[in-house]
Scaffold this motif. Sequence first.
Motif, mmCIF file in Angstrom:
data_model
loop_
_atom_site.group_PDB
_atom_site.id
_atom_site.type_symbol
_atom_site.label_atom_id
_atom_site.label_comp_id
_atom_site.label_asym_id
_atom_site.label_seq_id
_atom_site.Cartn_x
_atom_site.Cartn_y
_atom_site.Cartn_z
ATOM 1 N N THR A 294 -10.634 -0.724 2.661
ATOM 2 C CA THR A 294 -9.752 -0.007 1.744
ATOM 3 C C THR A 294 -9.089 -1.010 0.809
ATOM 4 O O THR A 294 -8.485 -1.982 1.276
ATOM 5 N N ALA B 85 -3.842 7.290 8.411
ATOM 6 C CA ALA B 85 -2.641 7.288 7.597
ATOM 7 C C ALA B 85 -1.969 5.933 7.643
ATOM 8 O O ALA B 85 -0.760 5.853 7.712
ATOM 9 N N LYS C 90 -8.436 2.407 -4.399
ATOM 10 C CA LYS C 90 -7.390 3.282 -4.945
ATOM 11 C C LYS C 90 -7.372 3.174 -6.463
ATOM 12 O O LYS C 90 -7.447 2.068 -7.018
ATOM 13 N N PHE D 68 5.028 9.665 7.355
ATOM 14 C CA PHE D 68 5.810 8.763 6.502
ATOM 15 C C PHE D 68 7.239 9.278 6.427
ATOM 16 O O PHE D 68 7.477 10.489 6.504
ATOM 17 N N PHE E 241 0.860 -1.186 0.000
ATOM 18 C CA PHE E 241 0.000 0.000 0.000
ATOM 19 C C PHE E 241 0.895 1.235 0.000
ATOM 20 O O PHE E 241 1.861 1.286 0.753
ATOM 21 N N ARG E 242 0.566 2.207 -0.906
ATOM 22 C CA ARG E 242 1.408 3.403 -1.019
ATOM 23 C C ARG E 242 2.853 3.008 -1.315
ATOM 24 O O ARG E 242 3.790 3.669 -0.889
ATOM 25 N N GLY F 291 -12.561 6.109 6.819
ATOM 26 C CA GLY F 291 -11.414 5.328 6.323
ATOM 27 C C GLY F 291 -10.506 4.873 7.456
ATOM 28 O O GLY F 291 -9.301 5.116 7.429
ATOM 29 N N ASP G 165 -8.972 15.579 -0.107
ATOM 30 C CA ASP G 165 -8.110 14.987 0.932
ATOM 31 C C ASP G 165 -6.798 15.781 1.002
ATOM 32 O O ASP G 165 -6.606 16.601 1.905
ATOM 33 N N GLU G 166 -5.907 15.573 0.020
ATOM 34 C CA GLU G 166 -4.646 16.338 0.019
ATOM 35 C C GLU G 166 -4.918 17.843 0.031
ATOM 36 O O GLU G 166 -4.138 18.606 0.626
ATOM 37 N N SER H 103 -10.465 9.838 8.126
ATOM 38 C CA SER H 103 -9.598 8.802 7.601
ATOM 39 C C SER H 103 -8.320 8.767 8.428
ATOM 40 O O SER H 103 -8.202 9.455 9.444
ATOM 41 N N ASP I 259 -10.283 6.683 -4.723
ATOM 42 C CA ASP I 259 -9.308 7.695 -4.287
ATOM 43 C C ASP I 259 -8.169 7.737 -5.302
ATOM 44 O O ASP I 259 -7.444 6.760 -5.465
ATOM 45 N N ASN J 23 -5.743 10.157 -5.253
ATOM 46 C CA ASN J 23 -4.576 10.865 -4.691
ATOM 47 C C ASN J 23 -4.043 11.934 -5.644
ATOM 48 O O ASN J 23 -2.825 12.081 -5.807
ATOM 49 N N THR K 37 -7.964 0.426 8.280
ATOM 50 C CA THR K 37 -6.696 0.004 7.667
ATOM 51 C C THR K 37 -5.840 -0.941 8.516
ATOM 52 O O THR K 37 -4.869 -1.485 8.002
ATOM 53 N N ARG L 33 -5.280 18.432 3.819
ATOM 54 C CA ARG L 33 -4.176 18.142 4.747
ATOM 55 C C ARG L 33 -2.817 18.653 4.292
ATOM 56 O O ARG L 33 -1.901 18.739 5.089
HETATM 57 O O1 164 Z 1 -9.178 6.252 3.731
HETATM 58 C C1 164 Z 1 -8.934 5.031 3.785
HETATM 59 O O2 164 Z 1 -9.771 4.175 3.447
HETATM 60 C C2 164 Z 1 -7.604 4.531 4.263
HETATM 61 C C3 164 Z 1 -6.506 5.502 4.371
HETATM 62 C C4 164 Z 1 -5.882 5.925 3.068
HETATM 63 O O3 164 Z 1 -6.411 5.670 2.016
HETATM 64 C C5 164 Z 1 -4.644 6.611 3.083
HETATM 65 C C6 164 Z 1 -3.810 6.448 4.130
HETATM 66 C C7 164 Z 1 -2.494 6.913 4.117
HETATM 67 C C8 164 Z 1 -2.048 7.687 3.123
HETATM 68 C C9 164 Z 1 -2.871 8.093 2.013
HETATM 69 O O4 164 Z 1 -2.171 7.856 0.828
HETATM 70 C C10 164 Z 1 -4.232 7.399 1.898
HETATM 71 C C11 164 Z 1 -5.243 8.446 1.410
HETATM 72 O O5 164 Z 1 -4.949 9.146 0.471
HETATM 73 O O6 164 Z 1 -6.358 8.613 1.907
#
Ligand code: 164
Length: 336
Positions: free
Chosen positions: A89, A249, A115, A53, A30-31, A274, A199-200, A247, A145, A147, A277, A203
Amino acid sequence: MGMDAHPPLPPVDELLAEVHVVALPLRVRFRGIDVRETALLRGPAGWAEFGPFPEYGDAEALAWLRAAADTAWRGFPAPRRTRIPVNATVPAVPADRVPEVLAGYAGRVGAVKIKVAERGQDLDDDDARVAAVRALLPGAELRVDANGGWEVPAALRALERLARHGLAYAEQPAAGIGELAAVREGLADRGVPVLVAADESVRKEEDPLAVARAGAADLLVVKAAPLGGVRRALEVVAAAGLPAVVSSALDSSVGIRAGLALAAALPELPWACGLGTVSLLEADVLAAPLRPVDGELELREAVPDPQLLAHHAVPAPRRQWWLERLRRVHALAAEG
Ligand SMILES: O=C(O)CCC(=O)C1=CC=C[C@@H](O)[C@@H]1C(=O)O
Ligand SMILES: [Mg+2]
């Protein structure tokens, strides 16, 4: 739409009095990571997680330190509910691995976040992944999502196609606030019934309220750590005046507990959060991890098990790296 000043951080020696750095293996990549390194610390009000991170710079990590200090030194605000609906997720896996990912979620799954727009993949991959989720869960609420991974025209093309599977909303379909607004308008013009979530743009912006002020999103994704803590995140949601999805991280159960506190304290919680996880992790620091059952998490305490902390502890050089990082980030707060 102003916000209160940050309370001062505890002195650095108090902050570092009890720190455990752990490496938790993931069940699914993931990521782009297979192991999650994160720091847990204990203060007078309890345990907190500091897990920016590793690639995040110190300035960005400062909000995460404020959040951890707020939790461990001040505790959580009063809850309004004790059961929090959460989504499963699904990382950007090939479609044939979707059953295995969803099998990690016990019982009924009511909502799934998938994702999309992963680097190196294309829209056919996304479409197949979303179709695989829909085939397994005909009645679930689905969201994607990206991103910020699509340009505006690509986002419109993609969402028009993916909407055939039934999507409630798209999280950060494009990168900036202006782009989000353009996607939102473009979807409305084309009659595509998919909402836009930021989201971004909440934050990672200097001003977490700018996206709401610009009318660029229908809802906000809020995360306690990058917003500087549960109380701060509550202020952001109140000032934004938009529905919020809480959500996380990719935290251990200790970090998830802060997300649950935020979700539990919000006046309204119209969407599944979210916060599921821990189900993506192979291991956790709690003997009874905060993993959802039947699409819900129960609000309960998250106290790490000493044996699990020891078992998952990182090697000395990594611990040193995290302690130095904590010191640098703490010093940044004093600067300004
Ligand atoms: O929101 C969710 O279902 C889980 C969390 C999640 O997707 C994320 C967790 C950590 C980093 C991020 O890239 C990502 C997000 O973008 O929301
Ligand atoms: Mg997101």
